[in-house]
Every structure is written in C-alpha cells, then in structure tokens.
Motif scaffolding. Structure first.
Motif, PDB file in Angstrom:
ATOM      1  N   THR A 105       5.947   1.290  13.578  1.00  7.79           N
ATOM      2  CA  THR A 105       4.983   1.680  12.550  1.00  7.79           C
ATOM      3  C   THR A 105       5.672   1.978  11.225  1.00  7.79           C
ATOM      4  N   TYR A 106       6.772   2.712  11.269  1.00  7.25           N
ATOM      5  CA  TYR A 106       7.461   3.034  10.018  1.00  7.25           C
ATOM      6  C   TYR A 106       7.986   1.770   9.338  1.00  7.25           C
ATOM      7  N   ASP A 107       8.592   0.867  10.097  1.00 10.26           N
ATOM      8  CA  ASP A 107       9.108  -0.371   9.506  1.00 10.26           C
ATOM      9  C   ASP A 107       7.990  -1.180   8.862  1.00 10.26           C
ATOM     10  N   THR A 108       6.838  -1.267   9.514  1.00  5.89           N
ATOM     11  CA  THR A 108       5.714  -1.988   8.929  1.00  5.89           C
ATOM     12  C   THR A 108       5.329  -1.368   7.592  1.00  5.89           C
ATOM     13  N   CYS A 109       5.209  -0.056   7.553  1.00  3.99           N
ATOM     14  CA  CYS A 109       4.829   0.625   6.304  1.00  3.99           C
ATOM     15  C   CYS A 109       5.905   0.465   5.225  1.00  3.99           C
ATOM     16  N   ALA A 110       7.154   0.728   5.586  1.00 14.12           N
ATOM     17  CA  ALA A 110       8.244   0.658   4.600  1.00 14.12           C
ATOM     18  C   ALA A 110       8.406  -0.751   4.067  1.00 14.12           C
ATOM     19  N   ARG A 111       8.331  -1.747   4.930  1.00  9.82           N
ATOM     20  CA  ARG A 111       8.486  -3.131   4.476  1.00  9.82           C
ATOM     21  C   ARG A 111       7.285  -3.573   3.632  1.00  9.82           C
ATOM     22  N   ALA A 112       6.084  -3.096   3.986  1.00 12.26           N
ATOM     23  CA  ALA A 112       4.909  -3.440   3.181  1.00 12.26           C
ATOM     24  C   ALA A 112       5.093  -2.971   1.736  1.00 12.26           C
ATOM     25  N   VAL A 113       5.670  -1.787   1.570  1.00  8.58           N
ATOM     26  CA  VAL A 113       5.891  -1.239   0.228  1.00  8.58           C
ATOM     27  C   VAL A 113       7.138  -1.842  -0.416  1.00  8.58           C
ATOM     28  N   GLN A 114       8.271  -1.814   0.299  1.00 11.06           N
ATOM     29  CA  GLN A 114       9.561  -2.178  -0.303  1.00 11.06           C
ATOM     30  C   GLN A 114       9.823  -3.666  -0.374  1.00 11.06           C
ATOM     31  N   VAL A 115       9.342  -4.441   0.589  1.00 18.18           N
ATOM     32  CA  VAL A 115       9.602  -5.879   0.618  1.00 18.18           C
ATOM     33  C   VAL A 115       8.441  -6.663   0.010  1.00 18.18           C
ATOM     34  N   TYR A 116       7.215  -6.290   0.378  1.00 19.14           N
ATOM     35  CA  TYR A 116       6.042  -7.046  -0.056  1.00 19.14           C
ATOM     36  C   TYR A 116       5.362  -6.436  -1.287  1.00 19.14           C
ATOM     37  N   GLY A 117       5.815  -5.270  -1.722  1.00 15.83           N
ATOM     38  CA  GLY A 117       5.317  -4.663  -2.957  1.00 15.83           C
ATOM     39  C   GLY A 117       3.874  -4.194  -2.910  1.00 15.83           C
ATOM     40  N   LEU A 118       3.371  -3.866  -1.729  1.00 14.26           N
ATOM     41  CA  LEU A 118       1.978  -3.424  -1.638  1.00 14.26           C
ATOM     42  C   LEU A 118       1.829  -2.016  -2.183  1.00 14.26           C
ATOM     43  N   ARG A 119       0.841  -1.847  -3.025  1.00 15.39           N
ATOM     44  CA  ARG A 119       0.528  -0.530  -3.583  1.00 15.39           C
ATOM     45  C   ARG A 119      -0.815  -0.025  -3.076  1.00 15.39           C
ATOM     46  N   ARG A 120      -1.670  -0.952  -2.613  1.00  8.09           N
ATOM     47  CA  ARG A 120      -2.998  -0.607  -2.103  1.00  8.09           C
ATOM     48  C   ARG A 120      -3.305  -1.524  -0.919  1.00  8.09           C
ATOM     49  N   ALA A 121      -3.726  -0.938   0.196  1.00 10.57           N
ATOM     50  CA  ALA A 121      -4.038  -1.747   1.376  1.00 10.57           C
ATOM     51  C   ALA A 121      -4.937  -0.986   2.334  1.00 10.57           C
ATOM     52  N   LEU A 122      -5.613  -1.760   3.176  1.00  8.96           N
ATOM     53  CA  LEU A 122      -6.312  -1.211   4.323  1.00  8.96           C
ATOM     54  C   LEU A 122      -5.433  -1.451   5.539  1.00  8.96           C
ATOM     55  N   LEU A 123      -5.235  -0.432   6.346  1.00  7.62           N
ATOM     56  CA  LEU A 123      -4.408  -0.528   7.548  1.00  7.62           C
ATOM     57  C   LEU A 123      -5.328  -0.664   8.752  1.00  7.62           C
ATOM     58  N   VAL A 124      -5.028  -1.617   9.629  1.00 11.90           N
ATOM     59  CA  VAL A 124      -5.909  -1.885  10.764  1.00 11.90           C
ATOM     60  C   VAL A 124      -5.170  -1.603  12.066  1.00 11.90           C
ATOM     61  N   THR A 125      -5.684  -0.629  12.814  1.00 12.41           N
ATOM     62  CA  THR A 125      -5.156  -0.280  14.123  1.00 12.41           C
ATOM     63  C   THR A 125      -6.174   0.614  14.833  1.00 12.41           C
ATOM     64  N   GLN A 126      -5.915   0.961  16.092  1.00  7.69           N
ATOM     65  CA  GLN A 126      -6.856   1.777  16.852  1.00  7.69           C
ATOM     66  C   GLN A 126      -6.871   3.221  16.341  1.00  7.69           C
ATOM     67  N   PRO A 127      -7.998   3.932  16.587  1.00  9.03           N
ATOM     68  CA  PRO A 127      -8.150   5.294  16.072  1.00  9.03           C
ATOM     69  C   PRO A 127      -7.040   6.269  16.473  1.00  9.03           C
ATOM     70  N   TYR A 128      -6.471   6.139  17.661  1.00 10.08           N
ATOM     71  CA  TYR A 128      -5.413   7.064  18.069  1.00 10.08           C
ATOM     72  C   TYR A 128      -4.143   6.863  17.240  1.00 10.08           C
ATOM     73  N   HIS A 129      -3.908   5.657  16.722  1.00  7.33           N
ATOM     74  CA  HIS A 129      -2.704   5.309  15.976  1.00  7.33           C
ATOM     75  C   HIS A 129      -2.906   5.438  14.464  1.00  7.33           C
ATOM     76  N   LEU A 130      -4.142   5.403  14.026  1.00  6.04           N
ATOM     77  CA  LEU A 130      -4.460   5.353  12.604  1.00  6.04           C
ATOM     78  C   LEU A 130      -3.942   6.544  11.794  1.00  6.04           C
ATOM     79  N   PRO A 131      -4.075   7.789  12.249  1.00 10.80           N
ATOM     80  CA  PRO A 131      -3.566   8.902  11.436  1.00 10.80           C
ATOM     81  C   PRO A 131      -2.068   8.778  11.114  1.00 10.80           C
ATOM     82  N   ARG A 132      -1.277   8.368  12.104  1.00 11.54           N
ATOM     83  CA  ARG A 132       0.171   8.229  11.861  1.00 11.54           C
ATOM     84  C   ARG A 132       0.448   7.085  10.908  1.00 11.54           C
ATOM     85  N   ALA A 133      -0.213   5.951  11.092  1.00 11.62           N
ATOM     86  CA  ALA A 133       0.012   4.798  10.225  1.00 11.62           C
ATOM     87  C   ALA A 133      -0.361   5.122   8.781  1.00 11.62           C
TER      88      ALA A 133
END
Length: 189
Positions: A105-133
């Motif tokens: 989860t951390y790598d997905t988030c960090a790479r989305a920001v640092q590699v892909y330059g995302l500043r705004r996004a919707l994150l898609v995952t199950q409710p139990y995982h969503l708060p952490r993501a």
C-alpha cells in the motif's frame, strides 16, 4: 499492552486522517485518476476493485486509471490481470497506466505521487483497507479520496484480512511520519 497501544494508535490515526474522504461510488467526487490497489489475482477482492473502477469510469467520475500492484507476485502478475480485466470490460488502453512496482500500500501511494506525479485521485479498495490507503496517500501530499469497492467476500479470509489491517496500521503510521523511499521490485524476465 504495548502492542495494543500501538495498534490502537494506528487504527485511530487511519480513521481520523481519512475521515470525510471515504465514499461509495454514487457519492464519490470527481478526480482525474482512479488508483486501483492490487490484490491476489482471481479473487473477489481484485474483481470488486476492478468492477468499482469500471463504475467510476462509466459514471465519468475519473478520466484515467492507474493500476498498481505486484507484477512479480506469487499469485500472478497483478497488473497484467488488472489491465486485461479493464480492457475486456470496455476501459480503453489509452486510459490505463500500469505501475508494476506497487508491491504494498505504501509503495502504491508513494509511487503514485513521486513517480506518476498524481496530486488528486480516487483510491479504490475494500472498506477495511480504505482508511489506511487514504491516510497514507494524504500523508504524502495527494488530495486523495477513497471509494469503497464491493466484494463478494466473507468467512475466515475476510476476517483474517480485517485483523491483518489493524496491525498494518502501525507500519503505515511509521511510514507516514518518516516517508521511506518506495521499494523497487524486480520483474520477471
């Protein structure tokens, strides 16, 4: 006692930091990109995430999709399976970006920001995982909102995932404070 305190702190942080940023598809705000977190291939977890993403695309809530997962995972190439599913269900390849190094989860988030330059996004995952993501992506500077992915999941496997999530929040809080560099997995040749 220390484990209970640490876990309680981690869980509390994720729910507070993601408060007001978790939605169902119908209530989700618009964003340029949906980030879909990988999961074991051929499971209802991954199918639910992909079906939810397709609903966001069809509703016009996102213009493109970043599929992020482990391309060298023991359960199969998550990003290949995700891309194939989206294409089969009408999402054009031109709208799909593949991150084969989102091994957690951390790598997905960090790479989305640092590699892909995302500043705004919707994150898609199950409710139990969503708060952490959501909490991790927001801690990295992304204006992230989460979308609850449906899942025909249940039984022992769901309970294990939910319990595992409590402990994962401790590491997430550590990563949110110290922002480790994302790892780079090696892909199969």
């Amino acid at each position: 006692m220390a484990a209970v305190l640490l876990t309680g702190t981690g869980v509390t942080w994720t729910y507070v930091a993601s408060g007001g940023h978790r939605f169902d598809v119908a209530d989700a705000p618009d964003a340029p990109v949906a980030v879909v977190f990988g999961a074991e291939t051929k499971t209802p977890y991954l199918t639910g995430r992909l079906e939810t993403t397709i609903a966001l695309v069809k509703a016009g809530k996102v213009r493109s999709v970043l599929v992020s997962g482990n391309a060298a995972g023991s359960s199969g190439n998550e990003t290949r399976a995700m891309t194939s599913y989206l294409l089969t269900h009408g999402v054009p390849m031109a709208e799909v970006v593949v991150d084969p190094y989102g091994v957690d989860t951390y790598d997905t988030c960090a790479r989305a920001v640092q590699v892909y330059g995302l500043r705004r996004a919707l994150l898609v995952t199950q409710p139990y995982h969503l708060p952490r993501a959501v909490s991790l992506c927001r801690s990295l500077g992304m204006d992230a909102d989460g979308v609850n992915a449906q899942c025909a999941c249940g039984g022992v496997n769901l309970f294990v995932n939910e319990a595992r999530e409590w402990f994962a929040t401790v590491l997430a809080l550590k990563n949110a404070i110290w922002h480790r560099a994302p790892g780079v997995a090696s892909l199969p040749h």
